[in-house]
Scaffold this active site. Structure first.
Site: not given
Ligand code: 3HC
Length: 287
Positions: A123, A144, A156, A195
């Site tokens: 990142s 990324h 990215e 980020n």
């Molecule tokens: N692996 C696979 N699938 C997953 C999962 C995982 N770890 N977590 C959730 N899912 C899937 C579920 O199966 C579900 O699929 P469906 O709706 O098609 O059946 C869908 O995602 C939604 O999951 P949930 O209903 O269990 O839960 P939520 O609706 O609360 O969603 C979330 C969970 C997708 C994590 C959502 O809260 C979200 O989008 N959060 C924000 C995540 C984010 O901002 N990520 C970026 C982080 S920054 C980064 O990664 C960069 C790094 O450099 C720091």
């Protein structure tokens, strides 16, 4: 250039991001090898991919038969030499510059195919440095992914000053066509696009909590219900991993000397205490 030339993918590191990237590639029909530091870590990586696929199956997104087929496309090993024949290697090790430099040195010397691409899921660590030590800088770039990789659509793409235009074209095709994700392109500066915006926001939420403005639950509720975010900043910090956020903040601060990027003391203490978030069972919340 067509992405069809990428059939065999290697992933270095089978943690949250590495296992997610391996799953995404295997679900796209590619043959994947995940390399971990030892047999126990390789087994844990396999467990992560399996449970993610089983979760997808339990939600009716894929069949039980597909779980077996997808898993059959992924090998998990501690043998680094298994990367030698890959068309693409994605490094997803810890966000630590020395570790990544050493890996790029090793894998750069190992790859047999002249056109093999060596990508980092970093990142914030300069892609140009990873290219320089690899001995094949024109084939090195940042690719990324976002957590959870099987769910998040964005990738990215970060070419460095020394990345060849063909390498960027190839990765654009790979991400957009082979994986079906949405690429955006960013300059080789710590934090890239997402980020650079996200990390100061997460660190501000941690500072707010540290200063006692509001409870963790209320800070998160504020952003979920007030701004329509899928999760609040402290829950998101726990999901990403507090050690990872700290490492990204340090790299971004080193690059820009911008105080908003500097990790607050509470984050340092939580990382020192092993309260790393969801993966450790405890962060701002207990899991
Ligand atoms: N692996 C696979 N699938 C997953 C999962 C995982 N770890 N977590 C959730 N899912 C899937 C579920 O199966 C579900 O699929 P469906 O709706 O098609 O059946 C869908 O995602 C939604 O999951 P949930 O209903 O269990 O839960 P939520 O609706 O609360 O969603 C979330 C969970 C997708 C994590 C959502 O809260 C979200 O989008 N959060 C924000 C995540 C984010 O901002 N990520 C970026 C982080 S920054 C980064 O990664 C960069 C790094 O450099 C720091």
């Amino acid at each position: 250039m067509s992405n069809s030339t990428i059939a065999q993918v290697g992933v270095i590191g089978g943690g949250q991001m590495g296992s997610g990237i391996a799953e995404v590639c295997a679900r796209a029909g590619l043959e994947v090898v995940v390399v971990e530091v030892d047999a126990t870590a390789a087994e844990s990586a396999e467990g992560r991919v399996r449970s993610s696929l089983e979760r997808a199956a339990s939600r009716g997104k894929i069949s039980a038969g597909e779980v077996t087929e997808i898993l059959a496309r992924v090998a998990f090993t501690s043998d680094f030499d298994a990367l030698a024949d890959r068309d693409l290697v994605v490094e997803a090790a810890s966000e630590d510059e020395q570790i990544k430099l050493e890996l790029f040195r090793r894998v750069g010397a190992l790859l047999k195919k002249d056109d093999a691409v060596l990508a980092s899921n970093t990142s914030s660590i300069p892609i140009v440095k990873l290219g320089a030590v690899s001995g094949r800088a024109e084939k090195v770039m940042g690719v990324h992914f976002f957590n959870p990789a099987p769910v998040m659509q964005l990738v990215e793409l970060i070419p460095s000053l020394t990345t060849a235009p063909e390498t960027l074209d190839r990765m654009r095709g790979f991400v957009g066509e082979a994986l079906g994700k949405e690429p955006i392109e960013a300059t080789d500066r710590a934090g890239f696009v997402v980020n650079s915006l996200l990390v100061p926001y997460l660190l501000s939420a941690i500072r707010m909590y540290e200063a006692g403005y509001a409870s963790a639950a209320d800070i998160d509720k504020g952003m979920v219900l007030g701004c329509g975010h899928p999760m609040g900043p402290l829950a998101l910090a726990d999901l990403i991993g507090l050690d990872t956020i700290r490492a990204i903040g340090v790299s971004m601060y080193e690059e820009f000397k911008e105080p908003l990027y500097s990790p607050p003391p509470l984050l340092d203490r939580m990382v020192d205490a092993g309260l790393l978030g969801k993966k450790a069972g405890h962060g701002f919340y207990a899991y």
